[in-house]
Design a protein around this motif. Sequence first.
Motif, PDB file in Angstrom:
ATOM      1  N   LEU A 635      15.545  47.645  52.432  1.00  0.00           N
ATOM      2  CA  LEU A 635      15.854  48.982  51.922  1.00  0.00           C
ATOM      3  C   LEU A 635      15.906  49.994  53.060  1.00  0.00           C
ATOM      4  O   LEU A 635      16.830  50.814  53.137  1.00  0.00           O
ATOM      5  CB  LEU A 635      14.804  49.396  50.894  1.00  0.00           C
ATOM      6  CG  LEU A 635      14.880  50.847  50.399  1.00  0.00           C
ATOM      7  CD1 LEU A 635      16.162  51.081  49.620  1.00  0.00           C
ATOM      8  CD2 LEU A 635      13.668  51.191  49.538  1.00  0.00           C
ATOM      9  N   LEU A 636      14.926  49.947  53.961  1.00  0.00           N
ATOM     10  CA  LEU A 636      14.910  50.890  55.082  1.00  0.00           C
ATOM     11  C   LEU A 636      16.091  50.652  56.010  1.00  0.00           C
ATOM     12  O   LEU A 636      16.723  51.606  56.486  1.00  0.00           O
ATOM     13  CB  LEU A 636      13.596  50.764  55.854  1.00  0.00           C
ATOM     14  CG  LEU A 636      12.308  51.115  55.098  1.00  0.00           C
ATOM     15  CD1 LEU A 636      11.113  51.067  56.042  1.00  0.00           C
ATOM     16  CD2 LEU A 636      12.403  52.483  54.435  1.00  0.00           C
ATOM     17  N   GLN A 637      16.418  49.390  56.273  1.00  0.00           N
ATOM     18  CA  GLN A 637      17.546  49.114  57.160  1.00  0.00           C
ATOM     19  C   GLN A 637      18.859  49.511  56.506  1.00  0.00           C
ATOM     20  O   GLN A 637      19.737  50.078  57.155  1.00  0.00           O
ATOM     21  CB  GLN A 637      17.563  47.627  57.538  1.00  0.00           C
ATOM     22  CG  GLN A 637      18.670  47.288  58.538  1.00  0.00           C
ATOM     23  CD  GLN A 637      18.334  46.083  59.397  1.00  0.00           C
ATOM     24  OE1 GLN A 637      17.176  45.786  59.660  1.00  0.00           O
ATOM     25  NE2 GLN A 637      19.356  45.377  59.846  1.00  0.00           N
ATOM     26  N   GLY A 638      18.999  49.238  55.207  1.00  0.00           N
ATOM     27  CA  GLY A 638      20.211  49.647  54.498  1.00  0.00           C
ATOM     28  C   GLY A 638      20.372  51.149  54.437  1.00  0.00           C
ATOM     29  O   GLY A 638      21.488  51.661  54.354  1.00  0.00           O
ATOM     30  N   SER A 639      19.247  51.872  54.503  1.00  0.00           N
ATOM     31  CA  SER A 639      19.282  53.342  54.507  1.00  0.00           C
ATOM     32  C   SER A 639      19.354  53.905  55.919  1.00  0.00           C
ATOM     33  O   SER A 639      19.187  55.105  56.121  1.00  0.00           O
ATOM     34  CB  SER A 639      18.035  53.892  53.799  1.00  0.00           C
ATOM     35  OG  SER A 639      17.961  53.429  52.473  1.00  0.00           O
ATOM     36  N   ARG A 640      19.583  53.043  56.882  1.00  0.00           N
ATOM     37  CA  ARG A 640      19.739  53.410  58.295  1.00  0.00           C
ATOM     38  C   ARG A 640      18.488  54.093  58.841  1.00  0.00           C
ATOM     39  O   ARG A 640      18.555  55.100  59.536  1.00  0.00           O
ATOM     40  CB  ARG A 640      20.977  54.294  58.506  1.00  0.00           C
ATOM     41  CG  ARG A 640      22.311  53.569  58.279  1.00  0.00           C
ATOM     42  CD  ARG A 640      22.394  52.333  59.157  1.00  0.00           C
ATOM     43  NE  ARG A 640      23.709  51.701  59.153  1.00  0.00           N
ATOM     44  CZ  ARG A 640      24.069  50.680  58.377  1.00  0.00           C
ATOM     45  NH1 ARG A 640      23.205  50.193  57.506  1.00  0.00           N
ATOM     46  NH2 ARG A 640      25.264  50.143  58.462  1.00  0.00           N
ATOM     47  N   MET A 641      17.339  53.473  58.528  1.00  0.00           N
ATOM     48  CA  MET A 641      16.078  53.997  59.040  1.00  0.00           C
ATOM     49  C   MET A 641      15.493  53.044  60.089  1.00  0.00           C
ATOM     50  O   MET A 641      15.578  53.303  61.276  1.00  0.00           O
ATOM     51  CB  MET A 641      15.096  54.238  57.892  1.00  0.00           C
ATOM     52  CG  MET A 641      15.520  55.369  56.958  1.00  0.00           C
ATOM     53  SD  MET A 641      14.406  55.615  55.558  1.00  0.00           S
ATOM     54  CE  MET A 641      12.899  56.172  56.346  1.00  0.00           C
ATOM     55  N   ARG A 642      14.967  51.929  59.659  1.00  0.00           N
ATOM     56  CA  ARG A 642      14.253  51.035  60.579  1.00  0.00           C
ATOM     57  C   ARG A 642      14.938  49.666  60.629  1.00  0.00           C
ATOM     58  O   ARG A 642      15.034  48.985  59.613  1.00  0.00           O
ATOM     59  CB  ARG A 642      12.804  50.900  60.119  1.00  0.00           C
ATOM     60  CG  ARG A 642      11.910  50.076  61.050  1.00  0.00           C
ATOM     61  CD  ARG A 642      10.478  50.175  60.561  1.00  0.00           C
ATOM     62  NE  ARG A 642       9.566  49.301  61.269  1.00  0.00           N
ATOM     63  CZ  ARG A 642       8.272  49.166  60.978  1.00  0.00           C
ATOM     64  NH1 ARG A 642       7.760  49.876  59.980  1.00  0.00           N
ATOM     65  NH2 ARG A 642       7.496  48.336  61.660  1.00  0.00           N
ATOM     66  N   ASN A 643      15.388  49.276  61.789  1.00  0.00           N
ATOM     67  CA  ASN A 643      16.048  47.980  61.968  1.00  0.00           C
ATOM     68  C   ASN A 643      15.031  46.927  62.374  1.00  0.00           C
ATOM     69  O   ASN A 643      14.374  47.055  63.408  1.00  0.00           O
ATOM     70  CB  ASN A 643      17.136  48.068  63.038  1.00  0.00           C
ATOM     71  CG  ASN A 643      18.352  48.824  62.552  1.00  0.00           C
ATOM     72  OD1 ASN A 643      18.639  48.837  61.371  1.00  0.00           O
ATOM     73  ND2 ASN A 643      19.068  49.451  63.465  1.00  0.00           N
TER      74      ASN A 643
END
Length: 755
Positions: A635-643
């Motif tokens: 969810l965080l990666q899809g929201s361009r937050m944490r890779n």
Amino acid sequence: MRNFWHTPLVVLLISPASIDNVVGFVINASRRNGKKSLFMSSPYPTTAEEVEWAPSVKSGARDELLGPINQYCADLKSVTRRKTRTVECGPVMFGSEHPIVRQTMATTNTADVDATVEQVMRCSDTGFDLVRVTVQGKKEADACMKIRNKLFQKGYDIPLCADMHFQPKVAMMVAEALEKIRINPGNFADGRKDFTEHIYETEADYVQEREYLVEAMLPLVEKCRQLNRAMRIGTNHGSLSSRVLSFYGDTPRGMVESAIEFADICRSQDYHNFVFSMKASNPLVMVQGYRLLAAEMYRLGWDYPLHLGVTEAGEGEDGRMKSAIGIGTLLSDGIGDTIRVSLTEDPEFEHEPCNRLAEIAESRLAAKNPDAAARQSAVKSYADTRDITAFARRQGALPDQRPGDKIDVRGFLHRDGSVLSSVNPEMLNKENVQYLYQELGCKTAVGMPFKDIATTDSILLRQIPPSSNTEARTAIRRLIEVSMGVIVPAEELEKDPIPNAVALMSLTDAIGNGAKLPTGAVRVAISVDGTEDEETILAIKNINPVLILFKPDESVSGLHSGRRLFKVMKDNNIETSLIHHFTTDTDNANELALQLGTNIGALLNDGNGDGVLVEEICANNPFSVEYLRRTSFALLQGSRMRNTKTEFVSCPSCGRTLFDLQETTARIQDATGHLPGVTVAIMGCIVNGPGEMADADFGYVGTIPGKVDLYYGKEVVKKSIPNDDAVDALIELIKEYDMWKDKETEEEEEPALVT
């Protein structure tokens, strides 16, 4: 030309000086409203100079003539569908007066008539309302007529859409057969020049090229108007023309202006049977593009429907998550009239997430669901002042180290977004704890846990093992020692303290007891539910908690109460990190991805939220701690937050695909999936090659059967590599650019641990 001799005579007394302005006003006003008038009996514009173009946004003319952007959805406080006209596509209608249309795309070779007919029939039987087919050239255009006729013969009237790139003349042919044409403004008629050939620095340079656009588009527009065909003006973030890129940059604004320009041509011919799309593989860019287009249509007085989709979303839960983040966010604002979930899977499998997203959206409509309306109206009053023309992420404060702290609290949260995991006491028992460390994403050495790139930042323990359970208490201590927060309800800590734990209490309780820490607790965390009044929220500033857990009360809308909460915090400079606390009772992994993307993704797309905690509330606990942790990171990666892993942009396959996309994607993911911060695009053909992988570091693109080109950014660096060798060549390319690292192997358990 229509015959007006039998029209009643109307005499107007107009001064010669005014006649041009009056005629122009009537013609333009009637075209803007999609209605014919007496003055429109004259031929439609045939040159760019005659077209009424939307006022320039760069020069400021649009602001000057129409005012600033001030609306992007029908209602900021309740879920209300944006009002649109109806667009006809055979028996299917797009628009706010009709149900959301579910659609997909065939993956067969369109020239294979029988295979395409069979797949379209399966899609129709699954429940889709429309199927898109790829049309590369004349052979496929000829096949479309046969496909359409065979489907009619078999009793299937499901409308078909032709996916067109680069081929205006072929589009003319296929319009004779199919109900809808999709054109991409980036390559339909505006892709002639390379970016390096011409830099469009001025408005005059930019508009000079419009003559070619008009020349290429007019025949198709006329054909569609005559046959009442529908059209989708489908802009893609990754395939903006070099002209648009030069003038507007690789931006949502460029996407919107590209689409408006093509719409101006359609409108000049009194053709209004079209929809827009603003697709991108990056959900943030996609949402910005659609919001900006909807806002521009409001101030232009336009009411065309919108087709929603996250392009090249991928496969499995990740693909569903990205689609839910993008599509779900827009639907929650009442934006969107038809949707497609683009997955690297057979098209029939797209129906379940597509249909589910539409169902979730329809269940939230205030006009159709009294319970939803009550939850939305229950949110306390606030002024929604979000700026949808620019994206900015709220950065919550990280834990600060204080004198006297016996442990390092700075790792309790992560600057790029935090993942919290819910843990039960049994997991901490001696026989389970090594498995727990693994499920939390820890590395271990001699049985001791250490944090890694995708390790849970903090855990929630609703119940705690008794202090007499020394093994479990030792496990807790070891987690705290590697800077993992252990969050426990304050009442539990009062009964049996845990040194250096974080005490969790409701905001109301914290105000009542002065946020007094239980014995041994190192920090306080508070929970809020969105029903608090502003005075209560302001107390957060004095309490100074390490974090806020936001779990909306069932009586209020989570989206709108969340927006209000963030607005109050912003207005009062409350910088505490806020973690979205999501509880779920589903046992379906795909449903969980859709719920998370839709409910939490909408607020993350606003730039609001510093992490997520997913907690199961069903009796059988179908998901492991590890699965929920990985899903939270997705969810965080899809929201361009944490890779925390390789980002894959993979096209959903179509008739242009030149290799087995699902098998190839699986091979590439297996070989390169351990490279966080690296983005790999896997594209089945050159159309979906450099044009669709704007965010990718490396590209794997089919060019001719059996051959692949490899890209670094948008530059081809290796050509015509045999399919069997291409994955190894991709690995070597990643190594050449110093972005490779070897996979880590599981360390063998050391003898000391056994002892």
